[in-house]
Motif scaffolding. Structure first.
Motif, PDB file in Angstrom:
ATOM      1  N   ILE A   1     -17.086   9.255   1.905  1.00  0.00           N
ATOM      2  CA  ILE A   1     -16.241   8.170   1.081  1.00  0.00           C
ATOM      3  C   ILE A   1     -15.653   9.113   0.047  1.00  0.00           C
ATOM      4  N   ALA A   2     -16.435   9.781  -0.547  1.00  0.00           N
ATOM      5  CA  ALA A   2     -15.967  10.487  -1.783  1.00  0.00           C
ATOM      6  C   ALA A   2     -14.509  11.682  -1.565  1.00  0.00           C
ATOM      7  N   ILE A   3     -15.009  12.230  -0.293  1.00  0.00           N
ATOM      8  CA  ILE A   3     -14.067  13.255   0.118  1.00  0.00           C
ATOM      9  C   ILE A   3     -12.967  12.507   0.734  1.00  0.00           C
ATOM     10  N   ALA A   4     -12.898  11.395   1.332  1.00  0.00           N
ATOM     11  CA  ALA A   4     -11.894  10.658   1.908  1.00  0.00           C
ATOM     12  C   ALA A   4     -10.770  10.179   0.852  1.00  0.00           C
ATOM     13  N   VAL A   5     -11.732   9.660  -0.311  1.00  0.00           N
ATOM     14  CA  VAL A   5     -10.861   9.036  -1.493  1.00  0.00           C
ATOM     15  C   VAL A   5     -10.152  10.350  -2.036  1.00  0.00           C
ATOM     16  N   VAL A   6     -10.984  11.282  -2.228  1.00  0.00           N
ATOM     17  CA  VAL A   6     -10.168  12.628  -2.748  1.00  0.00           C
ATOM     18  C   VAL A   6      -8.842  13.223  -2.127  1.00  0.00           C
ATOM     19  N   THR A   7      -9.198  13.225  -0.946  1.00  0.00           N
ATOM     20  CA  THR A   7      -8.198  13.827   0.203  1.00  0.00           C
ATOM     21  C   THR A   7      -6.838  12.865  -0.073  1.00  0.00           C
ATOM     22  N   ALA A   8      -7.291  11.733   0.165  1.00  0.00           N
ATOM     23  CA  ALA A   8      -6.205  10.436   0.153  1.00  0.00           C
ATOM     24  C   ALA A   8      -5.261  10.628  -0.855  1.00  0.00           C
ATOM     25  N   ILE A   9      -5.872  10.858  -2.172  1.00  0.00           N
ATOM     26  CA  ILE A   9      -5.234  10.621  -3.454  1.00  0.00           C
ATOM     27  C   ILE A   9      -4.383  11.807  -3.382  1.00  0.00           C
ATOM     28  N   VAL A  10      -4.775  13.165  -2.927  1.00  0.00           N
ATOM     29  CA  VAL A  10      -4.280  14.440  -3.238  1.00  0.00           C
ATOM     30  C   VAL A  10      -2.874  14.356  -2.076  1.00  0.00           C
ATOM     31  N   VAL A  11      -3.239  13.916  -1.068  1.00  0.00           N
ATOM     32  CA  VAL A  11      -2.129  14.006   0.017  1.00  0.00           C
ATOM     33  C   VAL A  11      -0.988  13.020  -0.402  1.00  0.00           C
ATOM     34  N   THR A  12      -1.437  12.066  -0.770  1.00  0.00           N
ATOM     35  CA  THR A  12      -0.492  10.927  -1.180  1.00  0.00           C
ATOM     36  C   THR A  12       0.263  11.373  -2.462  1.00  0.00           C
ATOM     37  N   GLU A  13      -0.069  11.824  -3.320  1.00  0.00           N
ATOM     38  CA  GLU A  13       0.569  12.400  -4.350  1.00  0.00           C
ATOM     39  C   GLU A  13       1.566  13.563  -3.863  1.00  0.00           C
ATOM     40  N   LEU A  14       1.053  14.434  -3.073  1.00  0.00           N
ATOM     41  CA  LEU A  14       1.929  15.453  -2.540  1.00  0.00           C
ATOM     42  C   LEU A  14       2.979  14.839  -1.812  1.00  0.00           C
ATOM     43  N   LEU A  15       2.915  13.659  -0.986  1.00  0.00           N
ATOM     44  CA  LEU A  15       3.922  12.900  -0.148  1.00  0.00           C
ATOM     45  C   LEU A  15       5.067  12.435  -1.545  1.00  0.00           C
ATOM     46  N   ASP A  16       4.237  12.030  -2.365  1.00  0.00           N
ATOM     47  CA  ASP A  16       5.127  11.240  -3.599  1.00  0.00           C
ATOM     48  C   ASP A  16       6.139  12.370  -4.267  1.00  0.00           C
ATOM     49  N   VAL A  17       5.538  13.558  -4.396  1.00  0.00           N
ATOM     50  CA  VAL A  17       6.544  14.608  -5.001  1.00  0.00           C
ATOM     51  C   VAL A  17       7.455  15.052  -4.072  1.00  0.00           C
ATOM     52  N   VAL A  18       7.140  15.127  -2.647  1.00  0.00           N
ATOM     53  CA  VAL A  18       8.131  15.271  -1.631  1.00  0.00           C
ATOM     54  C   VAL A  18       9.110  14.264  -1.565  1.00  0.00           C
ATOM     55  N   GLY A  19       8.948  13.243  -1.821  1.00  0.00           N
ATOM     56  CA  GLY A  19      10.025  11.819  -1.948  1.00  0.00           C
ATOM     57  C   GLY A  19       9.728  11.025  -0.790  1.00  0.00           C
ATOM     58  N   ALA A  20       8.582  11.295   0.040  1.00  0.00           N
ATOM     59  CA  ALA A  20       8.191  10.409   1.388  1.00  0.00           C
ATOM     60  C   ALA A  20       7.852   9.166   0.914  1.00  0.00           C
ATOM     61  N   VAL A  21       6.980   8.884  -0.104  1.00  0.00           N
ATOM     62  CA  VAL A  21       6.658   7.573  -0.779  1.00  0.00           C
ATOM     63  C   VAL A  21       7.001   7.589  -2.124  1.00  0.00           C
ATOM     64  N   GLU A  22       7.011   6.248  -2.845  1.00  0.00           N
ATOM     65  CA  GLU A  22       7.147   6.089  -4.009  1.00  0.00           C
ATOM     66  C   GLU A  22       6.017   5.453  -4.885  1.00  0.00           C
ATOM     67  N   SER A  23       5.391   6.055  -5.904  1.00  0.00           N
ATOM     68  CA  SER A  23       4.499   5.340  -6.637  1.00  0.00           C
ATOM     69  C   SER A  23       4.729   3.983  -6.953  1.00  0.00           C
ATOM     70  N   GLY A  24       3.879   2.903  -6.732  1.00  0.00           N
ATOM     71  CA  GLY A  24       3.964   1.665  -7.245  1.00  0.00           C
ATOM     72  C   GLY A  24       4.644   0.983  -5.866  1.00  0.00           C
ATOM     73  N   GLN A  25       5.032   1.338  -4.900  1.00  0.00           N
ATOM     74  CA  GLN A  25       5.422   0.530  -3.844  1.00  0.00           C
ATOM     75  C   GLN A  25       4.493   0.580  -2.626  1.00  0.00           C
ATOM     76  N   THR A  26       4.730  -0.437  -1.768  1.00  0.00           N
ATOM     77  CA  THR A  26       3.801  -1.036  -0.673  1.00  0.00           C
ATOM     78  C   THR A  26       3.464   0.283   0.240  1.00  0.00           C
ATOM     79  N   SER A  27       4.564   1.168   0.349  1.00  0.00           N
ATOM     80  CA  SER A  27       4.375   2.299   1.269  1.00  0.00           C
ATOM     81  C   SER A  27       3.473   3.299   0.702  1.00  0.00           C
ATOM     82  N   TYR A  28       3.269   3.426  -0.855  1.00  0.00           N
ATOM     83  CA  TYR A  28       2.136   4.132  -1.544  1.00  0.00           C
ATOM     84  C   TYR A  28       0.805   3.860  -1.176  1.00  0.00           C
TER      85      TYR A  28
END
Length: 75
Positions: free
Chosen positions: A19-46
């Motif tokens: 659980i801990a590893i999955a949460v940390v991995t999900a946060i890091v990957v999603t933030e990287l996708l946010d930096v790239v522009g694939a998802v936007e923070s605060g949106q449903t896609s995020y």
């Protein structure tokens, strides 16, 4: 042969670690996708992305003992 209480304790520890590893991995990957522009923070896609990645990583980690059972046991 391992005792049942020890086996249950190790299983619980493995699930909590997964659980801990999955949460940390999900946060890091999603933030990287946010930096790239694939998802936007605060949106449903995020939210969908972070939950989907966490679920996939969790299932993969929890299945490791089952998938590699033969490799971890002594013959």
């Amino acid at each position: 042969m391992m005792s049942v209480p020890k086996l249950v304790g190790l299983l619980i520890a493995w699930v909590l670690a997964a659980i801990a590893i999955a949460v940390v991995t999900a946060i890091v990957v999603t933030e990287l996708l946010d930096v790239v522009g694939a998802v936007e923070s605060g949106q449903t896609s995020y939210d969908w992305t972070i939950n989907g990645i966490a679920l996939i990583v969790f299932v993969a980690l929890v299945s490791v003992p089952v998938v590699f059972r033969k490799r971890f046991t002594d013959d």
